[in-house]
Design an enzyme around this catalytic site. Structure first.
Site, PDB file in Angstrom:
ATOM      1  N   LYS A   1       0.845  -1.194   0.000  1.00  0.00           N
ATOM      2  CA  LYS A   1       0.000   0.000   0.000  1.00  0.00           C
ATOM      3  C   LYS A   1       0.875   1.236   0.000  1.00  0.00           C
ATOM      4  O   LYS A   1       2.031   1.189   0.401  1.00  0.00           O
ATOM      5  CB  LYS A   1      -0.980  -0.002   1.161  1.00  0.00           C
ATOM      6  CG  LYS A   1      -0.355  -0.206   2.525  1.00  0.00           C
ATOM      7  CD  LYS A   1      -1.456  -0.373   3.545  1.00  0.00           C
ATOM      8  CE  LYS A   1      -0.983  -0.949   4.838  1.00  0.00           C
ATOM      9  NZ  LYS A   1      -0.825  -2.367   4.876  1.00  0.00           N
TER      10      LYS A   1
ATOM     11  N   GLY B   1      -6.014  -4.025   4.710  1.00  0.00           N
ATOM     12  CA  GLY B   1      -6.498  -4.283   6.068  1.00  0.00           C
ATOM     13  C   GLY B   1      -7.685  -3.430   6.412  1.00  0.00           C
ATOM     14  O   GLY B   1      -8.465  -3.121   5.531  1.00  0.00           O
TER      15      GLY B   1
ATOM     16  N   SER C   1      -5.126  -4.560   9.296  1.00  0.00           N
ATOM     17  CA  SER C   1      -4.662  -5.811   9.889  1.00  0.00           C
ATOM     18  C   SER C   1      -3.176  -5.733  10.203  1.00  0.00           C
ATOM     19  O   SER C   1      -2.451  -4.926   9.631  1.00  0.00           O
ATOM     20  CB  SER C   1      -4.920  -6.971   8.924  1.00  0.00           C
ATOM     21  OG  SER C   1      -4.208  -6.771   7.724  1.00  0.00           O
TER      22      SER C   1
ATOM     23  N   ALA D   1       0.032  -8.496  10.540  1.00  0.00           N
ATOM     24  CA  ALA D   1       0.404  -9.871  10.219  1.00  0.00           C
ATOM     25  C   ALA D   1       0.564 -10.730  11.473  1.00  0.00           C
ATOM     26  O   ALA D   1       0.107 -11.878  11.515  1.00  0.00           O
ATOM     27  CB  ALA D   1       1.688  -9.889   9.396  1.00  0.00           C
TER      28      ALA D   1
ATOM     29  N   LYS E   1      -4.780   5.371   6.211  1.00  0.00           N
ATOM     30  CA  LYS E   1      -5.028   4.885   7.577  1.00  0.00           C
ATOM     31  C   LYS E   1      -3.732   4.762   8.363  1.00  0.00           C
ATOM     32  O   LYS E   1      -3.727   4.942   9.572  1.00  0.00           O
ATOM     33  CB  LYS E   1      -5.793   3.573   7.574  1.00  0.00           C
ATOM     34  CG  LYS E   1      -4.973   2.401   7.107  1.00  0.00           C
ATOM     35  CD  LYS E   1      -5.361   1.144   7.822  1.00  0.00           C
ATOM     36  CE  LYS E   1      -4.647  -0.037   7.256  1.00  0.00           C
ATOM     37  NZ  LYS E   1      -3.212  -0.117   7.551  1.00  0.00           N
TER      38      LYS E   1
END
Length: 151
Positions: free
Chosen positions: A19, A50, A52, A54, A106
């Site tokens: 991203k 996400g 998220s 990992a 984000k």
């Protein structure tokens, strides 16, 4: 990716898991794939985002992600492979621009949230950051071509 092009069968989904925006061009990973790979692959592109971490996925903690593609069939296929049926669920979207912009921005909001902690601010400041950050993220995503539904 281009180096291994001969190993990628046409029809196989090609999924961007990175991203951000490329320095110099501001292209997203999806846009870079479109620019680098021949058109016969484009219908099979998707992006995974996400929120998220990992480590939490590997620890089996509940997590959701989203798979976006201009092809609903490709997004659904990739989401099915990504979801584990237990703690990891992948949602499907056709809003590639919205998902990519959200995935990148984000992280900026997460860093700002940490800065608020470091500065000793409380929950009101965090709530303001989340609300205003989401509003700005949505405006940026729509300006980048998002349909606005991803946010």
């Amino acid at each position: 990716l281009v180096t291994n092009l001969a190993k990628i069968p046409v029809g196989c989904p090609v999924v961007a898991c990175a991203k951000g925006f490329e320095v110099g061009t501001a292209e997203t990973p999806y846009e870079m794939m479109v620019g680098e790979l021949p058109g016969k692959y484009h219908r099979h592109f998707a992006v995974l985002a996400g929120p998220s971490f990992a480590k939490e996925i590997m620890d089996g903690q509940p997590t959701n992600v989203v798979v976006a593609s201009e092809s609903r069939d490709v997004a659904t296929l990739v989401a099915r492979y990504v979801s584990d049926g237990s703690t990891l669920r992948a949602y499907v979207s056709d809003d590639v621009n919205g998902i990519e912009v959200s995935g990148a921005v984000k992280n900026v909001l997460a860093i700002a949230s940490g800065a608020l902690d470091g500065l000793g601010f409380g929950n009101n400041a965090r709530a303001a950051l989340v609300c205003r950050g989401l509003a700005e993220l949505t405006r940026l995503a729509v300006a980048a071509g998002s349909n606005g539904r991803a946010m």
